[in-house]
Design a protein around this motif. Structure first.
Motif, short mmCIF file in Angstrom:
data_model
loop_
_atom_site.label_atom_id
_atom_site.label_comp_id
_atom_site.label_asym_id
_atom_site.label_seq_id
_atom_site.Cartn_x
_atom_site.Cartn_y
_atom_site.Cartn_z
N UNK A 58 0.76 -1.51 0.07
CA UNK A 58 0.36 0.23 -0.08
C UNK A 58 1.09 1.44 0.16
N UNK A 59 0.62 2.15 -1.07
CA UNK A 59 2.07 2.91 -1.22
C UNK A 59 0.67 4.19 -1.55
N UNK A 68 -6.59 -3.30 6.11
CA UNK A 68 -7.98 -4.21 6.74
C UNK A 68 -8.14 -5.09 5.78
N UNK A 69 -8.52 -4.29 4.48
CA UNK A 69 -9.55 -4.62 3.27
C UNK A 69 -8.15 -5.33 2.50
N UNK A 70 -7.06 -5.24 2.63
CA UNK A 70 -6.22 -5.96 1.75
C UNK A 70 -5.47 -6.78 2.33
N UNK A 71 -5.26 -6.89 3.89
CA UNK A 71 -5.54 -8.19 4.85
C UNK A 71 -6.40 -9.32 4.28
N UNK A 82 2.21 -1.68 4.69
CA UNK A 82 2.43 0.64 4.61
C UNK A 82 3.53 0.75 4.08
N UNK A 83 3.17 1.53 3.30
CA UNK A 83 4.87 2.85 3.09
C UNK A 83 3.77 4.04 3.46
N UNK A 84 4.72 5.15 4.01
CA UNK A 84 3.96 6.53 3.79
C UNK A 84 5.74 7.46 4.59
N UNK A 85 5.03 8.86 3.90
CA UNK A 85 6.01 9.68 3.95
C UNK A 85 6.25 10.17 5.56
N UNK A 86 4.44 10.57 5.75
CA UNK A 86 4.13 11.11 6.83
C UNK A 86 4.51 10.66 8.48
N UNK A 121 -0.96 -1.09 -4.42
CA UNK A 121 -2.15 -0.41 -3.90
C UNK A 121 -1.78 1.36 -4.24
N UNK A 122 -1.89 1.60 -4.73
CA UNK A 122 -1.77 3.44 -4.84
C UNK A 122 -3.17 4.35 -4.84
#
Length: 208
Positions: A58-59, A68-71, A82-86, A121-122
């Motif tokens: 999850x980019x 949860x939906x991806x799991x 899950x990757x996030x910059x913030x 998934x973005x």
């Protein structure tokens, strides 16, 4: 990976700082502003082709509403990252740590090996990538040949522009005529393009 020259590095750093600041001040209220999007996320994930046992990235995961939906889609034998910059967004996403691993990182420089991911998934990602070609190329690097990219938003381009009080502009990166050539040059083969009032979903396969 080739490092950009110093001028490009400075511009990239500025873009990252601006993106981080934009989302940091909105993190606490983010989910409350968009409480009814989950069914659209679920439908997009269902249409992405994700299956049990796969590795999904999850980019730009934000507050983690898709995690949860991806799991559920990959099941207990799959992997959700899950990757996030913030950091402030990831703090909100931490409630989903039982369902996904979380990493703070720039999506244009991911701390992942080549050809690991089955699906990227973005959600709302493409408009916030600093240097979209660099970002898409990096996402292709970490995706296995034949893997898939799903660029999603719960509103189509026109509906999103109207919500922001802006007109659509001819240079909109998410338009088919702009996005498809960009995907082709960054390691992706476009598969489908949907832009309706209640869905923006572009699927592309990692070019072998």
């Amino acid at each position: 990976m080739d490092l950009p020259h110093s001028g490009a590095s400075a511009a990239h750093a500025r873009e990252l700082a601006e993106t981080r600041a934009f989302f940091a001040e909105r993190a606490a209220d983010w989910d409350g502003k968009y409480p009814d999007d989950s069914p659209r996320y679920a439908a997009a994930i269902a249409d992405s082709g994700l299956t049990t046992g796969q590795f999904v990235l999850d980019a730009g995961c934000g507050t983690g509403r898709a995690l949860p939906l991806l799991r559920a889609a990959v099941g207990p034998t799959g992997t959700v990252l899950g990757v996030d910059l913030t950091p402030e967004m990831l703090d909100r996403a931490a409630v989903h740590r039982a369902e996904a691993a979380l990493v703070q990182a720039d999506c244009t420089r991911l701390p992942l090996p080549d050809a690991l991911v089955d699906l990227v998934f973005g959600a709302g990602l493409i408009s916030h990538l600093p240097g979209p070609a660099t970002g898409l190329r990096e996402l292709a690097r970490v995706t296995r040949p034949g893997g898939r990219l799903a660029l999603f938003h719960p509103l189509g381009r026109a509906a999103l522009a109207a919500r922001k009080g802006r007109p659509l502009t001819p240079d909109d990166l998410r338009a088919r005529d702009h996005l498809h050539p960009l995907l082709h040059t960054t390691g992706w083969t476009p598969r489908s393009y949907t832009d309706t009032p209640t869905r923006y979903l572009v699927l592309a396969d990692r070019t072998a």
